[in-house]
Write an enzyme that holds these catalytic residues in place. Structure first.
Site, mmCIF file in Angstrom:
data_model
loop_
_atom_site.group_PDB
_atom_site.id
_atom_site.type_symbol
_atom_site.label_atom_id
_atom_site.label_comp_id
_atom_site.label_asym_id
_atom_site.label_seq_id
_atom_site.Cartn_x
_atom_site.Cartn_y
_atom_site.Cartn_z
ATOM 1 N N ASN A 1 3.066 -7.985 6.816
ATOM 2 C CA ASN A 1 3.820 -7.459 7.973
ATOM 3 C C ASN A 1 3.241 -6.159 8.525
ATOM 4 O O ASN A 1 3.954 -5.340 9.091
ATOM 5 C CB ASN A 1 5.284 -7.247 7.567
ATOM 6 C CG ASN A 1 5.436 -6.226 6.445
ATOM 7 O OD1 ASN A 1 4.591 -6.135 5.555
ATOM 8 N ND2 ASN A 1 6.519 -5.458 6.470
ATOM 9 N N GLU A 2 1.936 -5.969 8.387
ATOM 10 C CA GLU A 2 1.301 -4.714 8.780
ATOM 11 C C GLU A 2 1.524 -4.341 10.235
ATOM 12 O O GLU A 2 1.643 -3.157 10.580
ATOM 13 C CB GLU A 2 -0.211 -4.764 8.487
ATOM 14 C CG GLU A 2 -0.586 -4.544 7.026
ATOM 15 C CD GLU A 2 -0.358 -5.754 6.144
ATOM 16 O OE1 GLU A 2 -0.595 -5.653 4.926
ATOM 17 O OE2 GLU A 2 0.069 -6.801 6.667
ATOM 18 N N GLY B 1 0.803 -5.313 1.098
ATOM 19 C CA GLY B 1 -0.137 -5.322 -0.016
ATOM 20 C C GLY B 1 0.369 -6.077 -1.224
ATOM 21 O O GLY B 1 -0.418 -6.626 -2.005
ATOM 22 N N LEU C 1 0.821 -1.205 0.000
ATOM 23 C CA LEU C 1 0.000 0.000 0.000
ATOM 24 C C LEU C 1 0.859 1.260 0.000
ATOM 25 O O LEU C 1 1.942 1.290 0.581
ATOM 26 C CB LEU C 1 -0.926 0.006 1.218
ATOM 27 C CG LEU C 1 -1.903 -1.171 1.353
ATOM 28 C CD1 LEU C 1 -2.794 -0.972 2.572
ATOM 29 C CD2 LEU C 1 -2.744 -1.336 0.099
#
Length: 298
Positions: free
Chosen positions: A173-174, A149, A104
């Site tokens: 890995n957010e 993303g 993202l």
């Protein structure tokens, strides 16, 4: 598939009012080497109608971050392939060295208005729905790093081939950025690697190097980097050997519950995203991260 098609908005409705796509207007063009392709500067589509396959190359410098415009161009290019009955499969890969997609675009999520955050998240949802429910065979030829993303895009595919390079890790890995992966990210990962492995990976923000990625099942093949494209073509040939109607109906059956959950809660998911990303603490965290990135580049 019919339910999904009825509920999905036309790709071009994702564009901001008055916005223009840069580069080629998603028409047929010719590369310097004579190969014909369509798409845009950010999405290079090399069709082989005779084989029924197209290669879609991600080309949004420097690291294929998923900006609003890039998301829209991806959806339009995919829609064009799906509407052309001469195509039965697509290979997703990167035209940027060393990275499949960095995920993202944080600049779309930082310092903007709530309306912009909502527009951006709808575009992310739309790309996922289009890829996850695509009637095409979708193979990801992962020839670079594939976090967050980027990993989500890869997870929508039917088959994933990863280059054997220790720098090319893959995962959602957010949490490392203080962000919680939405339920449909989570569901997609669970469907791929199972509940316990997904729970651990999501909480710890794990990025799997090639050998571990293959072991946990987040990719289907790990091959030498120079063989990624050829192995992706071999893999898609295996999938295309199955009669389309049987394969498509089976895919729709397997993925219906996961896709329907987002379709049913789509507006709620947008509201949750806008509320979360608008928090002062999240905005400060994103600003700090972006500043560190700028310092690294400097």
């Amino acid at each position: 598939m019919a339910l999904a098609a009825a509920l999905r908005v036309p790709a071009r409705m994702l564009l901001r009012a008055g916005a223009r796509l840069p580069g080629a207007a998603l028409g047929l063009t010719e590369r310097g080497d004579g190969a014909r392709r369509f798409g845009s500067q950010r999405v290079l589509v090399e069709p082989d109608a005779g084989a029924g396959v197209a290669v879609m190359r991600l080309n949004n410098p420097p690291v294929n971050t998923l900006s609003l415009e890039f998301l829209t161009e991806l959806v339009i290019s995919l829609e064009k392939l799906e509407n052309d009955k001469s195509f039965r499969g697509v290979i997703l890969t990167s035209d940027r060295p060393g990275v499949f997609s960095a995920g993202l675009d944080l600049t779309e999520m930082c310092g903007r208005s709530p309306a912009h955050y909502a527009e951006y998240w709808k575009a992310v949802q739309e790309l996922w729905l289009r890829l996850y429910q695509s009637s095409l065979v979708v193979v990801a030829a992962i020839n670079g790093a594939c976090p967050a993303g980027g990993c989500l895009i890869a997870l929508t595919s039917d088959h994933r081939v990863l280059a054997d390079n220790p720098k090319y890790s893959i995962g959602l890995n957010e949490t490392l950025l203080g962000i919680v992966a939405p339920f449909w990210f989570k569901d997609t990962l669970i469907n791929t690697i199972g509940h316990r492995a997904a729970e651990r990976a999501l909480q710890l923000g794990l990025l799997f190097p090639p050998a571990q990625a293959l072991q946990v099942g987040i990719v289907d093949q790990v091959v030498p980097e120079e063989q990624v494209q050829s192995m992706a073509l071999s893999a898609i040939a295996q999938w295309l050997a199955i009669p389309d109607h049987a394969r498509q109906l089976t895919k729709a059956m397997m993925r219906k519950a996961t896709a329907s959950r987002l379709i049913t809660h789509r507006d709620e998911d947008v509201q949750n995203f806008v509320s979360f990303v608008s928090r002062d603490s999240i905005q400060k965290s994103l600003q700090l991260y972006l500043e560190r990135l700028k310092q690294k580049k400097g």
